[in-house]
Structure formats: C-alpha cells, structure tokens
Design a protein around this motif. Sequence first.
Motif, PDB file in Angstrom:
ATOM      1  N   VAL A 368      -8.848  15.825  -7.724  1.00 38.71           N
ATOM      2  CA  VAL A 368      -8.290  14.825  -6.819  1.00 38.71           C
ATOM      3  C   VAL A 368      -6.806  15.141  -6.695  1.00 38.71           C
ATOM      4  O   VAL A 368      -6.116  15.333  -7.688  1.00 38.71           O
ATOM      5  CB  VAL A 368      -8.562  13.384  -7.308  1.00 38.71           C
ATOM      6  N   GLU A 369      -6.327  15.248  -5.464  1.00 41.60           N
ATOM      7  CA  GLU A 369      -4.938  15.660  -5.208  1.00 41.60           C
ATOM      8  C   GLU A 369      -4.400  14.943  -3.987  1.00 41.60           C
ATOM      9  O   GLU A 369      -5.050  14.912  -2.940  1.00 41.60           O
ATOM     10  CB  GLU A 369      -4.868  17.173  -4.999  1.00 41.60           C
ATOM     11  N   ASP A 370      -3.212  14.363  -4.125  1.00 40.68           N
ATOM     12  CA  ASP A 370      -2.554  13.633  -3.046  1.00 40.68           C
ATOM     13  C   ASP A 370      -1.163  14.207  -2.787  1.00 40.68           C
ATOM     14  O   ASP A 370      -0.550  14.811  -3.676  1.00 40.68           O
ATOM     15  CB  ASP A 370      -2.387  12.155  -3.415  1.00 40.68           C
ATOM     16  N   THR A 371      -0.656  13.943  -1.604  1.00 41.30           N
ATOM     17  CA  THR A 371       0.723  14.272  -1.250  1.00 41.30           C
ATOM     18  C   THR A 371       1.502  12.975  -1.057  1.00 41.30           C
ATOM     19  O   THR A 371       0.996  12.021  -0.461  1.00 41.30           O
ATOM     20  CB  THR A 371       0.780  15.118   0.036  1.00 41.30           C
ATOM     21  N   ILE A 372       2.737  12.959  -1.562  1.00 41.83           N
ATOM     22  CA  ILE A 372       3.556  11.752  -1.519  1.00 41.83           C
ATOM     23  C   ILE A 372       5.003  12.109  -1.192  1.00 41.83           C
ATOM     24  O   ILE A 372       5.408  13.265  -1.298  1.00 41.83           O
ATOM     25  CB  ILE A 372       3.528  11.007  -2.877  1.00 41.83           C
ATOM     26  N   ARG A 373       5.765  11.085  -0.811  1.00 44.00           N
ATOM     27  CA  ARG A 373       7.215  11.208  -0.675  1.00 44.00           C
ATOM     28  C   ARG A 373       7.845  10.295  -1.726  1.00 44.00           C
ATOM     29  O   ARG A 373       7.511   9.114  -1.812  1.00 44.00           O
ATOM     30  CB  ARG A 373       7.682  10.796   0.719  1.00 44.00           C
ATOM     31  N   VAL A 374       8.744  10.833  -2.526  1.00 40.40           N
ATOM     32  CA  VAL A 374       9.393  10.076  -3.595  1.00 40.40           C
ATOM     33  C   VAL A 374      10.399   9.097  -2.999  1.00 40.40           C
ATOM     34  O   VAL A 374      11.173   9.450  -2.093  1.00 40.40           O
ATOM     35  CB  VAL A 374      10.104  11.025  -4.580  1.00 40.40           C
ATOM     36  N   THR A 375      10.401   7.859  -3.498  1.00 41.81           N
ATOM     37  CA  THR A 375      11.394   6.858  -3.105  1.00 41.81           C
ATOM     38  C   THR A 375      12.218   6.473  -4.334  1.00 41.81           C
ATOM     39  O   THR A 375      11.964   6.948  -5.438  1.00 41.81           O
ATOM     40  CB  THR A 375      10.726   5.605  -2.523  1.00 41.81           C
ATOM     41  N   ALA A 376      13.186   5.605  -4.137  1.00 41.34           N
ATOM     42  CA  ALA A 376      14.065   5.218  -5.244  1.00 41.34           C
ATOM     43  C   ALA A 376      13.278   4.600  -6.389  1.00 41.34           C
ATOM     44  O   ALA A 376      13.562   4.852  -7.571  1.00 41.34           O
ATOM     45  CB  ALA A 376      15.137   4.248  -4.752  1.00 41.34           C
ATOM     46  N   ASN A 377      12.275   3.788  -6.054  1.00 38.08           N
ATOM     47  CA  ASN A 377      11.545   3.050  -7.090  1.00 38.08           C
ATOM     48  C   ASN A 377      10.056   3.351  -7.128  1.00 38.08           C
ATOM     49  O   ASN A 377       9.292   2.620  -7.762  1.00 38.08           O
ATOM     50  CB  ASN A 377      11.752   1.545  -6.891  1.00 38.08           C
ATOM     51  N   GLY A 378       9.632   4.396  -6.455  1.00 39.10           N
ATOM     52  CA  GLY A 378       8.208   4.704  -6.431  1.00 39.10           C
ATOM     53  C   GLY A 378       7.910   5.850  -5.490  1.00 39.10           C
ATOM     54  O   GLY A 378       8.559   6.885  -5.528  1.00 39.10           O
ATOM     55  N   TYR A 379       6.935   5.627  -4.607  1.00 41.79           N
ATOM     56  CA  TYR A 379       6.566   6.687  -3.666  1.00 41.79           C
ATOM     57  C   TYR A 379       5.952   6.080  -2.413  1.00 41.79           C
ATOM     58  O   TYR A 379       5.456   4.950  -2.414  1.00 41.79           O
ATOM     59  CB  TYR A 379       5.583   7.664  -4.306  1.00 41.79           C
ATOM     60  N   GLU A 380       5.993   6.862  -1.336  1.00 44.64           N
ATOM     61  CA  GLU A 380       5.267   6.551  -0.111  1.00 44.64           C
ATOM     62  C   GLU A 380       4.094   7.517  -0.012  1.00 44.64           C
ATOM     63  O   GLU A 380       4.285   8.731  -0.151  1.00 44.64           O
ATOM     64  CB  GLU A 380       6.163   6.725   1.121  1.00 44.64           C
ATOM     65  N   PRO A 381       2.878   7.029   0.213  1.00 45.29           N
ATOM     66  CA  PRO A 381       1.742   7.947   0.328  1.00 45.29           C
ATOM     67  C   PRO A 381       1.795   8.737   1.631  1.00 45.29           C
ATOM     68  O   PRO A 381       2.141   8.194   2.685  1.00 45.29           O
ATOM     69  CB  PRO A 381       0.527   7.016   0.291  1.00 45.29           C
ATOM     70  N   ILE A 382       1.499  10.001   1.542  1.00 45.21           N
ATOM     71  CA  ILE A 382       1.284  10.831   2.732  1.00 45.21           C
ATOM     72  C   ILE A 382      -0.213  11.049   2.915  1.00 45.21           C
ATOM     73  O   ILE A 382      -0.733  10.956   4.015  1.00 45.21           O
ATOM     74  CB  ILE A 382       2.062  12.156   2.620  1.00 45.21           C
ATOM     75  N   THR A 383      -0.921  11.294   1.820  1.00 47.94           N
ATOM     76  CA  THR A 383      -2.384  11.290   1.835  1.00 47.94           C
ATOM     77  C   THR A 383      -2.856   9.836   1.854  1.00 47.94           C
ATOM     78  O   THR A 383      -2.341   9.009   1.104  1.00 47.94           O
ATOM     79  CB  THR A 383      -2.943  11.988   0.585  1.00 47.94           C
ATOM     80  N   THR A 384      -3.822   9.523   2.712  1.00 47.88           N
ATOM     81  CA  THR A 384      -4.254   8.127   2.857  1.00 47.88           C
ATOM     82  C   THR A 384      -5.734   7.913   2.565  1.00 47.88           C
ATOM     83  O   THR A 384      -6.151   6.775   2.352  1.00 47.88           O
ATOM     84  CB  THR A 384      -3.964   7.621   4.281  1.00 47.88           C
ATOM     85  N   ILE A 385      -6.539   8.956   2.552  1.00 46.74           N
ATOM     86  CA  ILE A 385      -7.978   8.791   2.373  1.00 46.74           C
ATOM     87  C   ILE A 385      -8.279   8.352   0.935  1.00 46.74           C
ATOM     88  O   ILE A 385      -7.526   8.665   0.007  1.00 46.74           O
ATOM     89  CB  ILE A 385      -8.715  10.105   2.728  1.00 46.74           C
ATOM     90  N   SER A 386      -9.354   7.616   0.740  1.00 46.33           N
ATOM     91  CA  SER A 386      -9.733   7.085  -0.570  1.00 46.33           C
ATOM     92  C   SER A 386      -9.827   8.201  -1.630  1.00 46.33           C
ATOM     93  O   SER A 386     -10.187   9.333  -1.322  1.00 46.33           O
ATOM     94  CB  SER A 386     -11.067   6.370  -0.456  1.00 46.33           C
ATOM     95  N   ARG A 387      -9.504   7.822  -2.870  1.00 42.39           N
ATOM     96  CA  ARG A 387      -9.602   8.774  -3.982  1.00 42.39           C
ATOM     97  C   ARG A 387     -10.944   8.666  -4.709  1.00 42.39           C
ATOM     98  O   ARG A 387     -11.115   9.224  -5.795  1.00 42.39           O
ATOM     99  CB  ARG A 387      -8.468   8.544  -4.992  1.00 42.39           C
ATOM    100  N   GLU A 388     -11.901   7.987  -4.160  1.00 38.65           N
ATOM    101  CA  GLU A 388     -13.187   7.803  -4.824  1.00 38.65           C
ATOM    102  C   GLU A 388     -13.948   9.133  -4.942  1.00 38.65           C
ATOM    103  O   GLU A 388     -13.636  10.114  -4.243  1.00 38.65           O
ATOM    104  CB  GLU A 388     -14.051   6.816  -4.015  1.00 38.65           C
ATOM    105  N   LEU A 389     -14.931   9.151  -5.809  1.00 36.17           N
ATOM    106  CA  LEU A 389     -15.894  10.244  -5.851  1.00 36.17           C
ATOM    107  C   LEU A 389     -16.890   9.997  -4.726  1.00 36.17           C
ATOM    108  O   LEU A 389     -17.694   9.057  -4.784  1.00 36.17           O
ATOM    109  CB  LEU A 389     -16.603  10.281  -7.216  1.00 36.17           C
ATOM    110  N   PHE A 390     -16.805  10.788  -3.677  1.00 34.40           N
ATOM    111  CA  PHE A 390     -17.589  10.499  -2.464  1.00 34.40           C
ATOM    112  C   PHE A 390     -19.054  10.873  -2.658  1.00 34.40           C
ATOM    113  O   PHE A 390     -19.380  12.003  -3.045  1.00 34.40           O
ATOM    114  CB  PHE A 390     -17.018  11.284  -1.277  1.00 34.40           C
ATOM    115  N   VAL A 391     -19.929   9.923  -2.372  1.00 39.72           N
ATOM    116  CA  VAL A 391     -21.366  10.127  -2.473  1.00 39.72           C
ATOM    117  C   VAL A 391     -21.907  10.405  -1.059  1.00 39.72           C
ATOM    118  O   VAL A 391     -21.772   9.570  -0.166  1.00 39.72           O
ATOM    119  CB  VAL A 391     -22.072   8.911  -3.087  1.00 39.72           C
ATOM    120  N   LEU A 392     -22.490  11.581  -0.882  1.00 35.04           N
ATOM    121  CA  LEU A 392     -23.032  11.980   0.413  1.00 35.04           C
ATOM    122  C   LEU A 392     -24.541  11.791   0.405  1.00 35.04           C
ATOM    123  O   LEU A 392     -25.211  12.106  -0.571  1.00 35.04           O
ATOM    124  CB  LEU A 392     -22.702  13.445   0.696  1.00 35.04           C
TER     125      LEU A 392
END
Length: 393
Positions: A368-392
């Motif tokens: 599981v891998e996401d992209t983010i932008r660092v902020t002063a007190n946390g982060y802004e998500p760039i990746t938005t799709i769910s981090r769940e284990l996807f069941v097909l």
Amino acid sequence: MTDLPAMTELARELRGKVFREVSDDVELIVSSDSANKAYLSGYVSMAHDVAPHYRSAVLATRERASLLVSAADAGPAFEVLGDPSLIHRYGEFYFETAGDKEPKGYNLRPTATFDDAAVDVFRTLQPSRGLVGVDRADGDLLWNLGRELLGEAKVVDITRNLQASRATKTSGEVQRLRRATMLVEDGFRKLIDNAHAGMTEIDLAALIAERMVAGGGVPRFVSVTSGPRSALADAYATNRPIAKGELIRIDAGCTVDGYWSDMARTFVFGEPDARQRKTYEALAIGLEEELAAVKAGIAANELFAIAMKAVKENGIPHYKRQHCGHGIGLRTYDSPLINSIDTTELVEGMCLCVETPYYELNLDGMMVEDTIRVTANGYEPITTISRELFVLS
C-alpha cells in the motif's frame, strides 16, 4: 491538459525560486541534468527516454532559458520555447519545411558534438559581469568546461541550491503530481469494475495503462504481479492467468509534464483468507501510523522507525524494509529517502510517497503506497483512493 498552466509559465516561476536560492551575483545557471533542464526551461524531452545517454543542457537567466539539444530534439524543443534563438543544436538530423514558414535560424548548420556546442554556448551566453552557476548533478563536464573557458573565479557550484529549490513543490507542480496520480487511480477503478478471475496480469496492466494514456499521461511502470509472482518487488506483467483466491499486487506510475506518480494497492479475487487479511492489516496500520506522524520538522528516519514499529507490533514481528518511502517530483525517487539513516527534516511543501510493502517468496506480496504533500502540522493527500484490501468478484 488545457486546465494546467503551460510548462513554460511554471518554469518561469521555478527559475525565480532557484535564483532566490543562489547569491545575487549569479546571472546564468547551467545544467545538463534532464530533470533540472525541465525544471528551468519547461521542456520535457522524449529524447532522454529513447536514448538514456543523450546529452542536453539548459542555460537559464532569471528572464529566460536557452537549450542545448541534439538536432533531432530541436523540433520538439522549438514547439515548447517558440523562439529558435533560444535553441542551440548539435549533431545531424534533418527537418524539411513546407512553404516559407521555416523559423529563422533553423537552417543554420549545427555544431558537430555536444562538447563543441557547449563551448560555443558558454562563450555566447556568458554574462559580462556576473557569475555562472553550474549544476554538477549530472557530472563535471560543464563544471570543468566553464572553469576552463571563463576562469575559476567566474564559476560557482549551485548543485545544492537547485536541490533545495526542488525539495518543495509549488502549486503548479502539485497540480501535475495530482493529475498523474489521478490517472493511476482511474486505472485502478477501471480494473475494479472490469476484472475477473482468469484474466492475465497483462490484461489488468492494459486496463490501467489505457486510462493513463487517455488522460494525457505517459505510462512509466505498471507492475501487475499475482499469486507467487506478487512477491517479486518490481516485475513486468506476464500472460499468467489469475485464479480465485490469489493476491494481486499493483505498483504503477505515469508522468504528466514530467511529474511522476507512484502508488500501489493490493487486490484479491474472491474473499481473502485469514493470513492475507492479518498481513495486510499490519501493513495498512504501519502506513496509517507513518502518515499520522508526518509534519514539517520530523526527520525522515523518525518516520521510518514509526512505520517499522507499527507493522511489527500489529502482525509481522519479523518485518524488514530498506525504506518506507521517498520524495517525488520530476524524479520518481527524489530526496528524502525515508530510511534508517536519512536525517533530512521534512519541510512544508515537500511531496512524498509513503509505503509499507511486504514480499514473501513462494507465497505472495502485498503493498500500500500513497503520495502526499507535507504541511506545517500534517499532510495533504494526493492519493485519494481507498487503502482497503480490494476484493474483486
């Protein structure tokens, strides 16, 4: 792509950012690094993909950027810069022109080699009074040449200044990172809607790559691995059919105007078994804990320690990793590297990929891998799709 500002407009902003990093007496910046060339000029060259050892350079002032490119690369470069006087050519290639619309200067004979052309361009563009800043990220050819032609006192090393400028991203850069990430997510969504047992790894990779291209991105890697192959870290998709109950690990990225995406998710055909759920849960918790700790001022190695501890304590006590993320921008791997030894402190505006992969040979792998932008007190998500284990289905 029309809603994104032109790359030349972005480059003008980024040049200003770089020149604020260097001393006031630097009037010309020279770089042969392909990413820095794009950063300073706005021109992203396919020639570097076709021929990895291809040499080119940018020579940038605060107001404009000139390019030293091969004769073949001159056509696409002119399309972006729009002024033949800013393009200096070397080598042999021929463009024919219909009618009388050939740009002025296009019919001049180019210099034979990159080295010879670099000598001519240094002499032509050298500032009358100020200094020349040379980026040494791609080696010392231009550094040595500049010192030989202009004198050692006239040339200064601005490699670290360029690195510092690129470490944080402007809004125009983040827009491109978001677009590149969105195209991968679109591919994942298409896969979720269309995948079924019996399809091959290549079938699934094609679904993702199609969305990248349709959205204006350039596919860079689409690693679709299934079953025991999912334990292979970076591998091309094959014609292997995927059976019910098998995990599928997908790590994929594309570029938009040279800016990279890099994200990963794990899928399974049919309901996962208890082992698969438990292992994935540990990785997901590790990523969540890593993300929760992100903020300006924390060191990269601290983030690594947090991610590793969380994964170990939540189901994989023997977990080992060489890193749990990296910077991203005009390179898929940029500074910092989130590992045990990189003490770089995060700065607001940095963009990172954060990840917790796991590979068990002869069994399977998850990620599981996401992209983010660092902020002063946390982060802004760039990746938005769910981090769940996807069941097909």
